[in-house]
Design a protein around this motif. Structure first.
Motif, PDB file in Angstrom:
ATOM      1  N   GLN A  12       0.805  -1.221   0.000  1.00  0.00           N
ATOM      2  CA  GLN A  12       0.000   0.000   0.000  1.00  0.00           C
ATOM      3  C   GLN A  12       0.841   1.276   0.000  1.00  0.00           C
ATOM      4  N   GLY A  13       2.124   1.149  -0.395  1.00  0.00           N
ATOM      5  CA  GLY A  13       2.985   2.330  -0.496  1.00  0.00           C
ATOM      6  C   GLY A  13       3.534   2.411  -1.905  1.00  0.00           C
ATOM      7  N   TRP A  14       4.829   2.784  -2.044  1.00  0.00           N
ATOM      8  CA  TRP A  14       5.480   2.724  -3.345  1.00  0.00           C
ATOM      9  C   TRP A  14       5.803   1.271  -3.652  1.00  0.00           C
ATOM     10  N   LYS A  15       5.836   0.960  -4.959  1.00  0.00           N
ATOM     11  CA  LYS A  15       6.080  -0.438  -5.325  1.00  0.00           C
ATOM     12  C   LYS A  15       7.558  -0.823  -5.209  1.00  0.00           C
ATOM     13  N   SER A  16       8.456   0.135  -5.376  1.00  0.00           N
ATOM     14  CA  SER A  16       9.885  -0.139  -5.237  1.00  0.00           C
ATOM     15  C   SER A  16      10.593   1.176  -4.993  1.00  0.00           C
TER      16      SER A  16
END
Ligand code: SAH
Length: 218
Positions: A210-214
């Motif tokens: 639920q945040g940045w993917k990488s």
């Protein structure tokens, strides 16, 4: 090396003079040995007005940010708190002295292990550290009276709102990859939340479901 003078100066100049008034937060930051949370070569900088590298492309947050975020939770002493991004463990140590129990999640195992070691050395015994994706919170232990997130996300992961007790406060940086706004969300009950903007800030990315993917942009 005695760092107590540098520590007192840090608290006075970076925290009190900039308007943090919570006496319990001020007192605790006067006692926690911040230099033990950074590598030996950086200990001389541990009380400076900046974040510092802790390895794995991560940083220990600036003292003023730690103080501001902690004060924004308005802690009384009996709370159970969720922290996302254990990192060095410094913020964890500060929280541990102000609440009943801290549940802290870190996605990088080597950082979690190092933080645990320093906390053990300081005989901090009211902290549970879990390795994993903190963007989904810690459902088993919820609800929490406070949630402190030390990494920036495009928006508030919905699980944090689900896991906040009525009256509880969530403090976290929200925004783009380069800069964010520190926000506070208070759970008013009946599915209602109050959202406040506290200040501009710059954090490493919150990486997960639920945040940045990488962190490939970093
Ligand atoms: N409070 C810490 C801040 C560390 S920096 C300190 O002052 O030392 C932010 C931390 O969040 C990093 O250690 C990073 O690995 C961690 N992090 C990023 N995304 C995460 C996620 N989804 N779950 C748990 N930890 C995460």
């Amino acid at each position: 090396m005695d760092y107590s003078v540098a520590r007192r100066r840090m608290v006075e100049q970076q925290i009190v003079e900039r308007g943090v008034t919570d006496k319990r937060v001020i007192d605790v930051m006067n006692t926690i040995p911040r230099h033990l949370f950074v590598e030996a070569g950086l200990q001389g900088h541990a009380y400076g007005d900046a974040s510092l590298p802790i390895g794995e492309k991560q940083t220990i947050s600036q003292p003023y940010m730690v103080a501001s975020m902690t004060a924004a939770l308005e802690l009384q002493g009996d709370e159970r708190i969720l922290e996302i991004g254990t990192g060095s463990g410094y913020q964890t140590a500060v929280l541990s002295k102000l609440v009943r129990r801290v549940y802290s999640i870190e996605r990088i195992a080597s950082l979690a292990a190092r933080a645990r070691k320093v906390l053990d050395k300081l005989q901090v015994s009211n902290v549970n550290i879990k390795i994993g994706d903190g963007t989904i919170g810690w459902c088993d232990q919820s609800p929490f009276a406070g949630i402190l997130v030390a990494a920036g996300s495009p928006d508030v992961p919905t699980k944090y709102l689900d896991q906040l007790d009525v009256g509880g406060k969530l403090v976290m940086p929200v925004g783009g990859q380069d800069k964010q706004t520190l926000i506070r969300v208070t759970c008013l009950g009946d599915g209602r939340f109050e959202r406040e903007q506290l200040m501009g800030c710059r954090f490493v990315p919150l990486i997960g479901e639920q945040g940045w993917k990488s962190d490939s942009f970093a």
